[in-house]
Design a protein around this motif. Sequence first.
Motif, mmCIF file in Angstrom:
data_model
loop_
_atom_site.group_PDB
_atom_site.id
_atom_site.type_symbol
_atom_site.label_atom_id
_atom_site.label_comp_id
_atom_site.label_asym_id
_atom_site.label_seq_id
_atom_site.Cartn_x
_atom_site.Cartn_y
_atom_site.Cartn_z
ATOM 1 N N ALA A 18 0.829 -1.210 0.000
ATOM 2 C CA ALA A 18 0.000 0.000 0.000
ATOM 3 C C ALA A 18 0.860 1.255 0.000
ATOM 4 O O ALA A 18 0.547 2.241 -0.685
ATOM 5 C CB ALA A 18 -0.935 -0.015 1.209
ATOM 6 N N LEU A 19 1.962 1.263 0.758
ATOM 7 C CA LEU A 19 2.851 2.421 0.783
ATOM 8 C C LEU A 19 3.470 2.666 -0.588
ATOM 9 O O LEU A 19 3.564 3.815 -1.041
ATOM 10 C CB LEU A 19 3.947 2.205 1.830
ATOM 11 N N ASP A 20 3.905 1.593 -1.252
ATOM 12 C CA ASP A 20 4.520 1.761 -2.569
ATOM 13 C C ASP A 20 3.502 2.210 -3.603
ATOM 14 O O ASP A 20 3.801 3.060 -4.454
ATOM 15 C CB ASP A 20 5.184 0.450 -2.991
ATOM 16 N N VAL A 21 2.293 1.658 -3.547
ATOM 17 C CA VAL A 21 1.246 2.096 -4.477
ATOM 18 C C VAL A 21 0.890 3.552 -4.227
ATOM 19 O O VAL A 21 0.671 4.328 -5.162
ATOM 20 C CB VAL A 21 -0.010 1.203 -4.334
ATOM 21 N N ASP A 22 0.858 3.961 -2.963
ATOM 22 C CA ASP A 22 0.541 5.349 -2.633
ATOM 23 C C ASP A 22 1.623 6.288 -3.156
ATOM 24 O O ASP A 22 1.322 7.405 -3.596
ATOM 25 C CB ASP A 22 0.391 5.495 -1.124
ATOM 26 N N ALA A 23 2.889 5.838 -3.118
ATOM 27 C CA ALA A 23 3.969 6.664 -3.660
ATOM 28 C C ALA A 23 3.809 6.853 -5.159
ATOM 29 O O ALA A 23 4.017 7.953 -5.693
ATOM 30 C CB ALA A 23 5.323 6.022 -3.344
ATOM 31 N N ILE A 24 3.403 5.785 -5.858
ATOM 32 C CA ILE A 24 3.167 5.896 -7.300
ATOM 33 C C ILE A 24 1.964 6.805 -7.546
ATOM 34 O O ILE A 24 1.964 7.631 -8.477
ATOM 35 C CB ILE A 24 2.925 4.501 -7.911
ATOM 36 N N ARG A 25 0.910 6.699 -6.726
ATOM 37 C CA ARG A 25 -0.277 7.546 -6.873
ATOM 38 C C ARG A 25 0.089 9.023 -6.703
ATOM 39 O O ARG A 25 -0.352 9.881 -7.470
ATOM 40 C CB ARG A 25 -1.339 7.148 -5.853
ATOM 41 N N TRP A 26 0.911 9.309 -5.680
ATOM 42 C CA TRP A 26 1.320 10.694 -5.448
ATOM 43 C C TRP A 26 2.118 11.233 -6.628
ATOM 44 O O TRP A 26 1.916 12.364 -7.072
ATOM 45 C CB TRP A 26 2.151 10.776 -4.173
ATOM 46 N N ARG A 27 3.010 10.419 -7.145
ATOM 47 C CA ARG A 27 3.827 10.866 -8.283
ATOM 48 C C ARG A 27 2.974 11.048 -9.528
ATOM 49 O O ARG A 27 3.197 11.952 -10.324
ATOM 50 C CB ARG A 27 4.935 9.832 -8.536
ATOM 51 N N ALA A 28 1.960 10.189 -9.711
ATOM 52 C CA ALA A 28 1.084 10.297 -10.884
ATOM 53 C C ALA A 28 0.204 11.542 -10.811
ATOM 54 O O ALA A 28 -0.184 12.098 -11.844
ATOM 55 C CB ALA A 28 0.212 9.049 -10.995
ATOM 56 N N GLY A 29 -0.129 11.993 -9.606
ATOM 57 C CA GLY A 29 -1.016 13.142 -9.463
ATOM 58 C C GLY A 29 -0.318 14.470 -9.482
ATOM 59 O O GLY A 29 -0.972 15.523 -9.388
ATOM 60 N N ASP A 30 1.018 14.478 -9.579
ATOM 61 C CA ASP A 30 1.772 15.730 -9.588
ATOM 62 C C ASP A 30 2.144 16.076 -11.019
ATOM 63 O O ASP A 30 3.064 15.491 -11.590
ATOM 64 C CB ASP A 30 3.031 15.580 -8.727
ATOM 65 N N ASP A 247 17.408 1.044 -0.581
ATOM 66 C CA ASP A 247 16.132 1.500 -0.036
ATOM 67 C C ASP A 247 15.238 1.956 -1.178
ATOM 68 O O ASP A 247 15.551 2.960 -1.843
ATOM 69 C CB ASP A 247 16.358 2.648 0.941
ATOM 70 N N PRO A 248 14.111 1.275 -1.446
ATOM 71 C CA PRO A 248 13.237 1.683 -2.557
ATOM 72 C C PRO A 248 12.690 3.091 -2.406
ATOM 73 O O PRO A 248 12.444 3.773 -3.410
ATOM 74 C CB PRO A 248 12.103 0.638 -2.516
ATOM 75 N N GLU A 249 12.500 3.555 -1.175
ATOM 76 C CA GLU A 249 11.951 4.896 -0.978
ATOM 77 C C GLU A 249 12.888 5.974 -1.503
ATOM 78 O O GLU A 249 12.438 7.049 -1.888
ATOM 79 C CB GLU A 249 11.667 5.124 0.512
ATOM 80 N N GLY A 250 14.174 5.711 -1.519
ATOM 81 C CA GLY A 250 15.122 6.682 -2.050
ATOM 82 C C GLY A 250 15.350 6.566 -3.540
ATOM 83 O O GLY A 250 16.141 7.331 -4.108
ATOM 84 N N LEU A 251 14.674 5.622 -4.183
ATOM 85 C CA LEU A 251 14.830 5.406 -5.634
ATOM 86 C C LEU A 251 13.454 5.371 -6.287
ATOM 87 O O LEU A 251 12.994 4.335 -6.770
ATOM 88 C CB LEU A 251 15.578 4.095 -5.896
ATOM 89 N N PRO A 252 12.738 6.514 -6.324
ATOM 90 C CA PRO A 252 11.362 6.516 -6.831
ATOM 91 C C PRO A 252 11.247 6.113 -8.294
ATOM 92 O O PRO A 252 10.267 5.485 -8.694
ATOM 93 C CB PRO A 252 10.901 7.963 -6.608
ATOM 94 N N LYS A 253 12.249 6.464 -9.114
ATOM 95 C CA LYS A 253 12.182 6.094 -10.531
ATOM 96 C C LYS A 253 12.261 4.569 -10.687
ATOM 97 O O LYS A 253 11.522 3.977 -11.479
ATOM 98 C CB LYS A 253 13.317 6.754 -11.303
ATOM 99 N N LEU A 254 13.151 3.947 -9.921
ATOM 100 C CA LEU A 254 13.271 2.494 -9.994
ATOM 101 C C LEU A 254 12.039 1.813 -9.420
ATOM 102 O O LEU A 254 11.624 0.756 -9.908
ATOM 103 C CB LEU A 254 14.524 2.029 -9.240
ATOM 104 N N LEU A 255 11.440 2.420 -8.387
ATOM 105 C CA LEU A 255 10.229 1.846 -7.796
ATOM 106 C C LEU A 255 9.098 1.800 -8.819
ATOM 107 O O LEU A 255 8.366 0.814 -8.905
ATOM 108 C CB LEU A 255 9.805 2.657 -6.578
ATOM 109 N N ARG A 256 8.976 2.867 -9.622
ATOM 110 C CA ARG A 256 7.919 2.885 -10.643
ATOM 111 C C ARG A 256 8.159 1.806 -11.692
ATOM 112 O O ARG A 256 7.233 1.096 -12.098
ATOM 113 C CB ARG A 256 7.866 4.259 -11.310
ATOM 114 N N VAL A 257 9.409 1.641 -12.122
ATOM 115 C CA VAL A 257 9.727 0.612 -13.121
ATOM 116 C C VAL A 257 9.472 -0.774 -12.541
ATOM 117 O O VAL A 257 8.913 -1.654 -13.210
ATOM 118 C CB VAL A 257 11.185 0.749 -13.588
ATOM 119 N N ALA A 258 9.865 -0.970 -11.279
ATOM 120 C CA ALA A 258 9.669 -2.276 -10.642
ATOM 121 C C ALA A 258 8.186 -2.620 -10.564
ATOM 122 O O ALA A 258 7.780 -3.762 -10.821
ATOM 123 C CB ALA A 258 10.294 -2.283 -9.248
#
Length: 416
Positions: A18-30, A247-258
């Motif tokens: 849920a935290l990772d999906v929320d991070a993608i949601r936040w990035r998509a809404g900006d 740490d995935p939280e410090g690599l948002p671009k890689l988190l989206r690709v993953a």
Amino acid sequence: MLLQLHQLRRQMCRGAYALDVDAIRWRAGDPGKRHATAARRTFSRLHLGTGGGLSVAVESLEAALSDMRELVVLLGGCPRVARQPYSAYLLMESCMFGRQMEKEQIIGFLLRSSQDLDVLPILGPREVGKWTLVEHVCLDERVRKHFAHIHRLSSDYEHHLSLIDGAARSLIVVGLDGGGGSGEEEERWRRLHASVRRRAHGGSKFILISRAGAHAGLGTAPPLWLRAPRREELWYFFRALAFGGADPEGLPKLLRVAMALFAGIHDPAAFAAAGLIAASLRADLSARSWRRVLGVYAGATDWRGVFLCRPVNGAPGVPCTFRDRRKSTGAATARSVLPGVTMLDLVTGGAVLPGGETRFDVLVWRSRIPPYASYVATCDVGRARQVVAVEKKRARTRRRRQQGEERDELISLKKR
């Protein structure tokens, strides 16, 4: 206590997802973010599986954590088990993930005193980890000390009756074909059970492994049903393998690709697919490399898709399809008999295609935990070229049809 710990593990995985999906949601809404469009496309393919968003996941985690004080006090008097998944995130490929509760249940059944020949059926769909779980049980020190012999019998088990020592306490693991619970197969099993029961040492036990639910009634104990991993649990496993110690939280671009790659994992052998893709990611923790891996897998979410193989000598990419995937365990997984070319090397540019060959076997993935299952597939270059040619022809036909419709519409407008 095992059930409560199992629920806590499940909610922990759900919370991480849920935290990772929320991070993608936040990035998509900006709209100010450079990759907002790509993030929105990734987010549209994700789902929580069990419903709800971050707030629901927090409520579920809080509910799982309630009354933990009593649980901690009771656990203080229990034997310790491996602290997974968190403490083993760097060694996830070498650990059995998410089956600790089931393992303890099976061991409890095996160590329970009984003078009868008890039978525990372990049931579940294909590629859910039934044999892996049983193999880890058999390797447990408590089980090895309790039984003098451990026999693993395949579908032709009637030919191995002479190997079972009736004078010693034995554990006998039998795998049924799982062909819908046919009467012939059940009759063979009953003959085996009756034969062993007449001469077996008191305390010997059977474990019955099958995909057929109809075999649930063949046991003397309630069957243990194994389910496929939930998406949240599989994501936790995939993320740990892909990022390793990063740490995935410090690599948002890689988190989206993953997450974009994870959204395409629907193979029945989910752990094998996750391990294969994660290995190609962890080899190079750079956004460029991860986007290249995403491009490789974007058009093929199963083994029958067309991949573009990239030889290391810089030659143009060659289309390949990976067909006839088969699984082998035991002696057949010896490295000397496995293909020397891996699927990962082919699609990422780490190997040269065998000269002049259009069909050859490749190693898709090899598990690092017992029983060391290996997945081998046939790479068919000729068939892939046919598929590409057919798709190109269909694309040309669609383009001509669309151009014809546009021309007819233009003529109709001019006549008006």
